[in-house]
Scaffold this active site. Structure first.
Site, PDB file in Angstrom:
ATOM      1  N   PHE A   1     -13.377  -9.653 -63.655  1.00  0.00           N
ATOM      2  CA  PHE A   1     -12.860  -8.313 -63.351  1.00  0.00           C
ATOM      3  C   PHE A   1     -11.381  -8.272 -63.028  1.00  0.00           C
ATOM      4  O   PHE A   1     -10.845  -7.240 -62.681  1.00  0.00           O
ATOM      5  CB  PHE A   1     -13.642  -7.711 -62.184  1.00  0.00           C
TER       6      PHE A   1
ATOM      7  N   GLN B   1      -7.676 -10.901 -61.839  1.00  0.00           N
ATOM      8  CA  GLN B   1      -7.008 -12.191 -61.739  1.00  0.00           C
ATOM      9  C   GLN B   1      -6.864 -12.619 -60.291  1.00  0.00           C
ATOM     10  O   GLN B   1      -6.800 -11.787 -59.394  1.00  0.00           O
ATOM     11  CB  GLN B   1      -5.611 -12.088 -62.353  1.00  0.00           C
TER      12      GLN B   1
ATOM     13  N   ASP C   1     -24.766 -16.759 -58.792  1.00  0.00           N
ATOM     14  CA  ASP C   1     -23.799 -17.058 -59.851  1.00  0.00           C
ATOM     15  C   ASP C   1     -23.199 -18.453 -59.651  1.00  0.00           C
ATOM     16  O   ASP C   1     -22.013 -18.669 -59.869  1.00  0.00           O
ATOM     17  CB  ASP C   1     -22.688 -15.991 -59.844  1.00  0.00           C
TER      18      ASP C   1
HETATM   19  P1  ADP Z   1     -14.506 -13.670 -60.857  1.00  0.00           P
HETATM   20  O1  ADP Z   1     -15.498 -13.108 -59.906  1.00  0.00           O
HETATM   21  O2  ADP Z   1     -13.653 -12.586 -61.468  1.00  0.00           O
HETATM   22  O3  ADP Z   1     -15.085 -14.645 -61.843  1.00  0.00           O
HETATM   23  P2  ADP Z   1     -13.617 -15.811 -59.135  1.00  0.00           P
HETATM   24  O4  ADP Z   1     -13.752 -15.465 -57.695  1.00  0.00           O
HETATM   25  O5  ADP Z   1     -14.667 -16.687 -59.738  1.00  0.00           O
HETATM   26  O6  ADP Z   1     -13.427 -14.471 -59.994  1.00  0.00           O
HETATM   27  O7  ADP Z   1     -12.191 -16.484 -59.364  1.00  0.00           O
HETATM   28  C1  ADP Z   1     -11.731 -16.805 -60.663  1.00  0.00           C
HETATM   29  C2  ADP Z   1     -10.983 -18.138 -60.607  1.00  0.00           C
HETATM   30  O8  ADP Z   1      -9.831 -18.052 -59.749  1.00  0.00           O
HETATM   31  C3  ADP Z   1     -11.792 -19.269 -60.032  1.00  0.00           C
HETATM   32  O9  ADP Z   1     -12.616 -19.900 -60.994  1.00  0.00           O
HETATM   33  C4  ADP Z   1     -10.719 -20.209 -59.474  1.00  0.00           C
HETATM   34  O10 ADP Z   1     -10.187 -21.035 -60.484  1.00  0.00           O
HETATM   35  C5  ADP Z   1      -9.643 -19.260 -59.011  1.00  0.00           C
HETATM   36  N1  ADP Z   1      -9.823 -18.980 -57.564  1.00  0.00           N
HETATM   37  C6  ADP Z   1     -10.651 -18.062 -57.044  1.00  0.00           C
HETATM   38  N2  ADP Z   1     -10.615 -18.055 -55.701  1.00  0.00           N
HETATM   39  C7  ADP Z   1      -9.732 -19.006 -55.333  1.00  0.00           C
HETATM   40  C8  ADP Z   1      -9.255 -19.495 -54.055  1.00  0.00           C
HETATM   41  N3  ADP Z   1      -9.708 -18.982 -52.909  1.00  0.00           N
HETATM   42  N4  ADP Z   1      -8.340 -20.492 -54.058  1.00  0.00           N
HETATM   43  C9  ADP Z   1      -7.896 -21.003 -55.236  1.00  0.00           C
HETATM   44  N5  ADP Z   1      -8.304 -20.594 -56.470  1.00  0.00           N
HETATM   45  C10 ADP Z   1      -9.213 -19.605 -56.541  1.00  0.00           C
END
Ligand code: ADP
Length: 322
Positions: free
Chosen positions: A43, A45, A153
């Site tokens: 959804f 970045q 998930d």
């Molecule tokens: P979505 O729900 O849109 O898939 P995520 O929460 O999985 O989003 O985050 C997408 C990507 O961003 C993750 O796979 C990771 O690589 C990076 N990311 C997310 N949260 C963090 C964090 N707290 N610290 C560092 N990188 C993060």
């Protein structure tokens, strides 16, 4: 000295907080590094950012949400994170709501996705590394399930390493997480079906064992680099999952312990009620037997002439390299 280090990862650099989305401009309080994209998700970045007042480095997940309905979905993610205070679960720091999006400001970790370690040829993941990773995922899950929350998930992309140097991890992405409601069915966006449990594909009730299935898939992948149900196309993958068709026939499993195989076998079970729970998984010998961990350690280590065991920690006298 050998110890299958079971200490938890460092806690978030702030106390657990209950977050409500604020209507302010995030730019007033935080500097978002627009160039540094940590990841792209379904959804929006995720960017690195700094809180101006404290200098704290954090991660800002920008989620596009225009309609009231989309906003409710993100607010569910916030509510879930508000209930979760555990070192293996990424912590929420703040949230901002504007007309077109909601931004979640979270604890930041630097070690990259566990997924990258699976595919990185240079990073030789040993079975003992996998034990340490899986044990922490289990601890995070045990806590979530105790709080009556399902993740729904779990996949290697949603497990982040705390640093390159240690085997410490944190679970992220509570976008599909929810409070367990008996009889709740789950509609999911079929992105990649590899990690879906049979009950999710069949649109049956989801429950705590649904997360345990995913744990089985992750364990299989970490040990072998292979995806247990992956077919030539999505249709074949879905069929393999529904038939619970998987095996240890690939050569990648030749050197893997019987305990590891037993662990997976007790999770990749089609019927939900027969899968191990998170607490049972933590008590399984593969995760809990120190002498097994010592054997796994020795496989890739120099030879030692003498071993003394003091409260689960093995001390060795060095003899030479094998
Ligand atoms: P979505 O729900 O849109 O898939 P995520 O929460 O999985 O989003 O985050 C997408 C990507 O961003 C993750 O796979 C990771 O690589 C990076 N990311 C997310 N949260 C963090 C964090 N707290 N610290 C560092 N990188 C993060």
């Amino acid at each position: 000295v050998f110890s299958s280090d079971s200490s938890p990862p460092p806690s978030a650099p702030f106390d657990h907080r209950i977050v409500t989305p604020k209507p302010h401009q995030i730019a007033t309080f935080y500097t978002i590094n627009r160039d540094e994209v940590l990841g792209g998700g379904r959804f929006g970045q995720v960017h690195k950012c700094v809180e101006n007042s404290s200098g704290l480095t954090l991660a800002a997940k920008i989620i596009k949400a225009r309609s009231q309905k989309e906003k409710e979905v993100v607010k569910n993610e916030i509510q879930v994170m508000n209930q979760l205070n555990h070192a293996n679960l990424i912590q929420l720091y703040a949230a901002f709501e504007s007309r077109h999006d909601i931004i979640l400001v979270m604890e930041y970790v630097d070690g990259g996705e566990l997924f990258d370690r699976i595919i990185d040829e240079n990073y030789n993941l040993t079975e003992l590394d996998t034990v340490l990773f899986i044990r922490q995922i289990c601890e995070g899950l045990q806590y979530m399930h105790k709080m009556y929350i399902l993740h729904l998930d779990l996949k290697p992309e949603n497990i982040l390493c705390v640093s390159r140097a240690t085997n410490k991890i944190k679970i992220i992405d509570f976008g599909l997480a929810r409070r367990y409601k008996p009889r709740e069915k789950l509609r999911v966006n079929f992105g990649t079906p590899e990690f879906l449990a049979p009950e999710v594909i069949n649109y049956e009730f989801v429950s705590f064992p649904t997360d345990m299935w995913s744990l089985g898939v992750i364990t299989y992948m970490l040990l072998s680099g292979l995806s247990p149900f992956l077919g030539d196309d999505d249709n074949e993958t879905l069929n393999n999952i529904l038939a619970c068709q998987w095996n240890f026939e690939e050569e990648e499993f030749l050197d893997i312990s019987e305990e590891a195989k037993d662990f997976i076998t007790r999770l990749l079970v089609k019927s939900k009620s027969w899968r191990m729970s998170a607490s049972e998984s933590l008590r399984h010998p593969w995760l809990s037997d120190p002498s097994l961990h010592y054997q796994l350690h020795q496989k890739v280590q120099p030879i030692f002439s003498n071993t003394i065991c003091v409260s689960g920690v093995f001390f060795q006298t060095f003899q030479g390299f094998s």
